[in-house]
Scaffold this motif. Structure first.
Motif, PDB file in Angstrom:
ATOM      1  N   MET A  74       0.866  -1.153   0.000  1.00  0.00           N
ATOM      2  CA  MET A  74       0.000   0.000   0.000  1.00  0.00           C
ATOM      3  C   MET A  74       0.914   1.216   0.000  1.00  0.00           C
ATOM      4  O   MET A  74       1.829   1.312   0.804  1.00  0.00           O
ATOM      5  N   GLU A  75       0.699   2.123  -0.916  1.00  0.00           N
ATOM      6  CA  GLU A  75       1.553   3.300  -0.955  1.00  0.00           C
ATOM      7  C   GLU A  75       0.740   4.550  -1.243  1.00  0.00           C
ATOM      8  O   GLU A  75      -0.255   4.494  -1.943  1.00  0.00           O
ATOM      9  N   THR A  76       1.189   5.651  -0.705  1.00  0.00           N
ATOM     10  CA  THR A  76       0.534   6.923  -0.966  1.00  0.00           C
ATOM     11  C   THR A  76       0.930   7.405  -2.357  1.00  0.00           C
ATOM     12  O   THR A  76       1.895   6.921  -2.943  1.00  0.00           O
ATOM     13  N   ARG A  77       0.205   8.371  -2.844  1.00  0.00           N
ATOM     14  CA  ARG A  77       0.515   8.956  -4.147  1.00  0.00           C
ATOM     15  C   ARG A  77       1.919   9.530  -4.162  1.00  0.00           C
ATOM     16  O   ARG A  77       2.691   9.322  -5.102  1.00  0.00           O
ATOM     17  N   GLU A  78       2.293  10.236  -3.103  1.00  0.00           N
ATOM     18  CA  GLU A  78       3.615  10.853  -3.027  1.00  0.00           C
ATOM     19  C   GLU A  78       4.727   9.812  -3.050  1.00  0.00           C
ATOM     20  O   GLU A  78       5.733   9.972  -3.741  1.00  0.00           O
ATOM     21  N   ARG A 105       4.480   6.814  -4.303  1.00  0.00           N
ATOM     22  CA  ARG A 105       4.458   6.212  -5.640  1.00  0.00           C
ATOM     23  C   ARG A 105       5.231   7.081  -6.622  1.00  0.00           C
ATOM     24  O   ARG A 105       6.022   6.581  -7.423  1.00  0.00           O
ATOM     25  N   ILE A 106       5.010   8.379  -6.582  1.00  0.00           N
ATOM     26  CA  ILE A 106       5.703   9.291  -7.489  1.00  0.00           C
ATOM     27  C   ILE A 106       7.204   9.260  -7.226  1.00  0.00           C
ATOM     28  O   ILE A 106       7.997   9.214  -8.171  1.00  0.00           O
ATOM     29  N   ALA A 114      10.151  12.581 -15.590  1.00  0.00           N
ATOM     30  CA  ALA A 114       9.466  12.233 -14.343  1.00  0.00           C
ATOM     31  C   ALA A 114       9.544  13.372 -13.332  1.00  0.00           C
ATOM     32  O   ALA A 114       8.545  13.705 -12.687  1.00  0.00           O
ATOM     33  N   ASN A 115      10.715  13.960 -13.196  1.00  0.00           N
ATOM     34  CA  ASN A 115      10.864  15.079 -12.258  1.00  0.00           C
ATOM     35  C   ASN A 115       9.977  16.259 -12.635  1.00  0.00           C
ATOM     36  O   ASN A 115       9.464  16.951 -11.769  1.00  0.00           O
ATOM     37  N   LYS A 169       2.160  16.316 -11.791  1.00  0.00           N
ATOM     38  CA  LYS A 169       1.023  16.939 -12.471  1.00  0.00           C
ATOM     39  C   LYS A 169       0.046  15.909 -13.044  1.00  0.00           C
ATOM     40  O   LYS A 169      -1.081  16.258 -13.390  1.00  0.00           O
ATOM     41  N   LEU A 170       0.485  14.656 -13.172  1.00  0.00           N
ATOM     42  CA  LEU A 170      -0.354  13.632 -13.789  1.00  0.00           C
ATOM     43  C   LEU A 170      -1.412  13.121 -12.823  1.00  0.00           C
ATOM     44  O   LEU A 170      -1.199  13.063 -11.615  1.00  0.00           O
TER      45      LEU A 170
END
Length: 108
Positions: free
Chosen positions: A23-27, A29-30, A53-54, A59-60
């Motif tokens: 389980m991972e947060t969006r942050e 994951r990014i 990516a940076n 923004k995605l």
């Protein structure tokens, strides 16, 4: 009166072998995707995808991150060949995210 603050955290479940193991947060994951993008295997792809990516991943939308992750899973040699136009990208991967990457590559 209580000064309670509530924070909403978006969580992404990743499916491996038909079981939800991570389980991972969006942050998080990014951050993981930025790291993976910077260490794909070849220097040229590392530079292209790492810089992309940076600049763009924050923004995605989540669905677009799914598309980006699917692209990464195809391997650096395929991605580079698709960006250069040496090979035709499969239709299921040829979406907005790939278009962003291809446009970004012309600006480097």
């Amino acid at each position: 009166m209580s000064n309670r603050h509530y924070v909403t955290i978006r969580v992404k479940f990743i499916q491996y072998d038909d079981k939800f193991k991570i389980m991972e947060t969006r942050e998080k994951r990014i951050r993981r995707l930025i790291y993976q993008s910077s260490y794909t295997g070849t220097l040229e792809t590392d530079l292209l995808l790492g810089q992309f990516a940076n600049r763009y991943l924050m923004k995605l939308k989540d669905e677009q991150l799914d598309d980006y992750e699917a692209l990464l899973a195809q391997g650096d040699q395929n991605i580079l060949a698709w960006v250069r136009g040496d090979l035709q990208i499969p239709a299921n991967l040829n979406g907005m995210v790939f278009s962003l990457i291809k446009d970004f590559s012309t600006k480097l």
